[in-house]
Design a protein around this motif. Structure first.
Motif, mmCIF file in Angstrom:
data_model
loop_
_atom_site.group_PDB
_atom_site.id
_atom_site.type_symbol
_atom_site.label_atom_id
_atom_site.label_comp_id
_atom_site.label_asym_id
_atom_site.label_seq_id
_atom_site.Cartn_x
_atom_site.Cartn_y
_atom_site.Cartn_z
ATOM 1 N N GLU A 82 -4.642 -1.167 -8.069
ATOM 2 C CA GLU A 82 -5.852 -0.358 -7.961
ATOM 3 C C GLU A 82 -5.558 0.829 -7.071
ATOM 4 O OE1 GLU A 82 -9.087 -1.968 -5.249
ATOM 5 O OE2 GLU A 82 -7.928 -3.796 -5.653
ATOM 6 N N SER A 83 -6.270 1.935 -7.316
ATOM 7 C CA SER A 83 -6.063 3.121 -6.499
ATOM 8 C C SER A 83 -7.374 3.868 -6.334
ATOM 9 C CB SER A 83 -5.011 4.027 -7.127
ATOM 10 O OG SER A 83 -5.465 4.516 -8.369
ATOM 11 N N LYS A 84 -7.404 4.679 -5.310
ATOM 12 C CA LYS A 84 -8.579 5.489 -5.023
ATOM 13 C C LYS A 84 -8.101 6.754 -4.328
ATOM 14 C CE LYS A 84 -13.238 5.067 -3.230
ATOM 15 N NZ LYS A 84 -14.212 4.236 -2.571
ATOM 16 N N THR A 85 -8.764 7.874 -4.614
ATOM 17 C CA THR A 85 -8.369 9.162 -4.060
ATOM 18 C C THR A 85 -9.342 9.585 -2.962
ATOM 19 O OG1 THR A 85 -7.435 9.774 -6.194
ATOM 20 C CG2 THR A 85 -7.847 11.559 -4.639
ATOM 21 N N TYR B 161 -5.412 12.670 -1.144
ATOM 22 C CA TYR B 161 -4.524 11.547 -0.865
ATOM 23 C C TYR B 161 -4.933 10.355 -1.716
ATOM 24 C CZ TYR B 161 -3.389 14.544 3.026
ATOM 25 O OH TYR B 161 -3.006 15.620 3.773
ATOM 26 N N ARG B 162 -3.981 9.887 -2.526
ATOM 27 C CA ARG B 162 -4.258 8.741 -3.388
ATOM 28 C C ARG B 162 -3.609 7.504 -2.780
ATOM 29 N NH1 ARG B 162 -2.155 9.149 -9.232
ATOM 30 N NH2 ARG B 162 -0.196 8.991 -8.114
ATOM 31 N N CYS B 163 -4.434 6.511 -2.540
ATOM 32 C CA CYS B 163 -3.973 5.243 -1.982
ATOM 33 C C CYS B 163 -3.889 4.230 -3.124
ATOM 34 C CB CYS B 163 -4.944 4.765 -0.911
ATOM 35 S SG CYS B 163 -4.425 3.231 -0.146
ATOM 36 N N THR B 164 -2.721 3.639 -3.293
ATOM 37 C CA THR B 164 -2.501 2.669 -4.361
ATOM 38 C C THR B 164 -2.130 1.323 -3.751
ATOM 39 O OG1 THR B 164 -1.655 4.432 -5.775
ATOM 40 C CG2 THR B 164 -1.187 2.180 -6.459
ATOM 41 N N ILE B 165 -2.762 0.274 -4.254
ATOM 42 C CA ILE B 165 -2.473 -1.096 -3.818
ATOM 43 C C ILE B 165 -1.888 -1.848 -5.000
ATOM 44 C CG2 ILE B 165 -3.466 -3.241 -2.956
ATOM 45 C CD1 ILE B 165 -5.640 -1.484 -1.685
ATOM 46 N N GLU C 256 -6.452 9.899 6.673
ATOM 47 C CA GLU C 256 -6.929 8.792 7.500
ATOM 48 C C GLU C 256 -7.882 7.878 6.715
ATOM 49 O OE1 GLU C 256 -6.594 6.365 10.482
ATOM 50 O OE2 GLU C 256 -5.502 8.248 10.384
ATOM 51 N N LEU C 257 -8.730 8.475 5.878
ATOM 52 C CA LEU C 257 -9.631 7.669 5.036
ATOM 53 C C LEU C 257 -8.832 6.809 4.059
ATOM 54 C CD1 LEU C 257 -12.382 10.311 4.181
ATOM 55 C CD2 LEU C 257 -12.593 8.361 5.723
ATOM 56 N N ALA C 258 -7.771 7.392 3.501
ATOM 57 C CA ALA C 258 -6.921 6.647 2.565
ATOM 58 C C ALA C 258 -6.232 5.477 3.270
ATOM 59 C CB ALA C 258 -5.892 7.579 1.944
ATOM 60 N N LYS C 259 -5.727 5.715 4.481
ATOM 61 C CA LYS C 259 -5.072 4.646 5.250
ATOM 62 C C LYS C 259 -6.048 3.517 5.567
ATOM 63 C CE LYS C 259 -1.455 7.150 7.714
ATOM 64 N NZ LYS C 259 -0.971 7.560 9.040
ATOM 65 N N THR C 260 -7.245 3.890 5.991
ATOM 66 C CA THR C 260 -8.244 2.885 6.349
ATOM 67 C C THR C 260 -8.636 2.051 5.139
ATOM 68 O OG1 THR C 260 -9.088 4.342 8.059
ATOM 69 C CG2 THR C 260 -10.511 2.537 7.390
ATOM 70 N N TRP C 261 -8.923 2.720 4.017
ATOM 71 C CA TRP C 261 -9.299 2.001 2.800
ATOM 72 C C TRP C 261 -8.171 1.079 2.351
ATOM 73 C CZ3 TRP C 261 -7.406 1.881 -2.238
ATOM 74 C CH2 TRP C 261 -8.213 1.219 -3.165
ATOM 75 N N GLY C 262 -6.939 1.599 2.398
ATOM 76 C CA GLY C 262 -5.785 0.791 1.984
ATOM 77 C C GLY C 262 -5.626 -0.451 2.827
ATOM 78 N N LYS C 263 -5.801 -0.294 4.133
ATOM 79 C CA LYS C 263 -5.666 -1.435 5.042
ATOM 80 C C LYS C 263 -6.742 -2.483 4.777
ATOM 81 C CE LYS C 263 -5.587 -2.459 9.984
ATOM 82 N NZ LYS C 263 -5.758 -1.895 11.324
ATOM 83 N N ILE C 264 -7.994 -2.022 4.642
ATOM 84 C CA ILE C 264 -9.109 -2.948 4.395
ATOM 85 C C ILE C 264 -8.958 -3.628 3.043
ATOM 86 C CG2 ILE C 264 -11.600 -3.050 3.966
ATOM 87 C CD1 ILE C 264 -11.868 -0.800 6.082
ATOM 88 N N ARG C 265 -8.613 -2.844 2.033
ATOM 89 C CA ARG C 265 -8.511 -3.392 0.673
ATOM 90 C C ARG C 265 -7.342 -4.369 0.558
ATOM 91 N NH1 ARG C 265 -11.030 -5.631 -2.426
ATOM 92 N NH2 ARG C 265 -10.456 -5.473 -4.587
ATOM 93 N N LYS C 266 -6.224 -4.061 1.227
ATOM 94 C CA LYS C 266 -5.068 -4.956 1.205
ATOM 95 C C LYS C 266 -5.430 -6.311 1.802
ATOM 96 C CE LYS C 266 -0.412 -5.552 2.967
ATOM 97 N NZ LYS C 266 0.652 -5.042 3.809
ATOM 98 N N GLU C 267 -6.134 -6.277 2.937
ATOM 99 C CA GLU C 267 -6.557 -7.536 3.564
ATOM 100 C C GLU C 267 -7.495 -8.317 2.655
ATOM 101 O OE1 GLU C 267 -8.235 -6.383 7.295
ATOM 102 O OE2 GLU C 267 -6.290 -5.843 8.158
ATOM 103 N N VAL D 158 0.851 -1.183 0.000
ATOM 104 C CA VAL D 158 0.000 0.000 0.000
ATOM 105 C C VAL D 158 0.890 1.238 0.000
ATOM 106 C CG1 VAL D 158 -1.759 1.275 1.268
ATOM 107 C CG2 VAL D 158 -1.804 -1.214 1.262
ATOM 108 N N THR D 159 0.567 2.206 -0.864
ATOM 109 C CA THR D 159 1.287 3.472 -0.928
ATOM 110 C C THR D 159 0.279 4.605 -0.886
ATOM 111 O OG1 THR D 159 2.927 2.433 -2.348
ATOM 112 C CG2 THR D 159 2.925 4.825 -2.275
ATOM 113 N N ILE D 160 0.571 5.634 -0.093
ATOM 114 C CA ILE D 160 -0.304 6.803 -0.038
ATOM 115 C C ILE D 160 0.492 8.016 -0.509
ATOM 116 C CG2 ILE D 160 -1.659 8.318 1.441
ATOM 117 C CD1 ILE D 160 -2.249 5.863 3.172
ATOM 118 N N ASP D 161 -0.025 8.686 -1.547
ATOM 119 C CA ASP D 161 0.618 9.863 -2.116
ATOM 120 C C ASP D 161 -0.205 11.104 -1.802
ATOM 121 O OD1 ASP D 161 2.607 8.292 -3.382
ATOM 122 O OD2 ASP D 161 1.219 7.865 -5.022
ATOM 123 N N LYS D 162 0.465 12.157 -1.361
ATOM 124 C CA LYS D 162 -0.199 13.432 -1.094
ATOM 125 C C LYS D 162 -0.130 14.261 -2.373
ATOM 126 C CE LYS D 162 -0.028 17.311 2.156
ATOM 127 N NZ LYS D 162 0.714 17.884 3.296
#
Length: 115
Positions: free
Chosen positions: A34-37, A18-22, A42-53, A4-8
């Motif tokens: 896949e990525s989502k902005t 914040y774009r979260c890329t998996i 905090e929303l990006a971190k949460t989504w990244g963690k859930i999506r990674k799992e 998971v990577t989060i870009d500002k």
């Protein structure tokens, strides 16, 4: 293994997003991305963690349905709706490709050099 990577990123109006890329890699090759902005980090971190799992549980790497290009062509030919909507020239070319060595190449190993 998923990462998971989060870009500002700064928007035109000066706000930040914040774009979260998996990414999932297998043998050094990216097989899923896949990525989502989001408006908040905090929303990006949460989504990244859930999506990674979810990606790791569903094991995208275990869903390897490897068939040959020839079998894919056969699926196309046998689909009544697709085949009926295909022009005469394309039908000829698809049938011709079925007889060439490219039909023996596995779908996950197809490279531009094969074409």
């Amino acid at each position: 293994m998923a990462s998971v990577t989060i870009d500002k990123r700064q928007k035109a109006n000066g706000d930040f997003s914040y774009r979260c890329t998996i990414r999932v890699k297998k043998n050094g090759v990216i097989i899923h991305r896949e990525s989502k902005t989001f408006s908040k980090k905090e929303l990006a971190k949460t989504w990244g963690k859930i999506r990674k799992e979810a990606v790791e549980l569903n094991s995208i790497t275990a869903q390897d349905k490897v068939i040959s290009i020839g079998e894919l062509l056969d699926l196309f030919i046998n689909d009544v709706y697709l085949w009926a909507a295909t022009g005469r020239t394309k039908q000829y070319v698809v049938k011709m490709l079925r007889d060439y060595p490219i039909a023996d190449v596995l779908s996950n190993q197809l490279k531009s050099s094969d074409l």
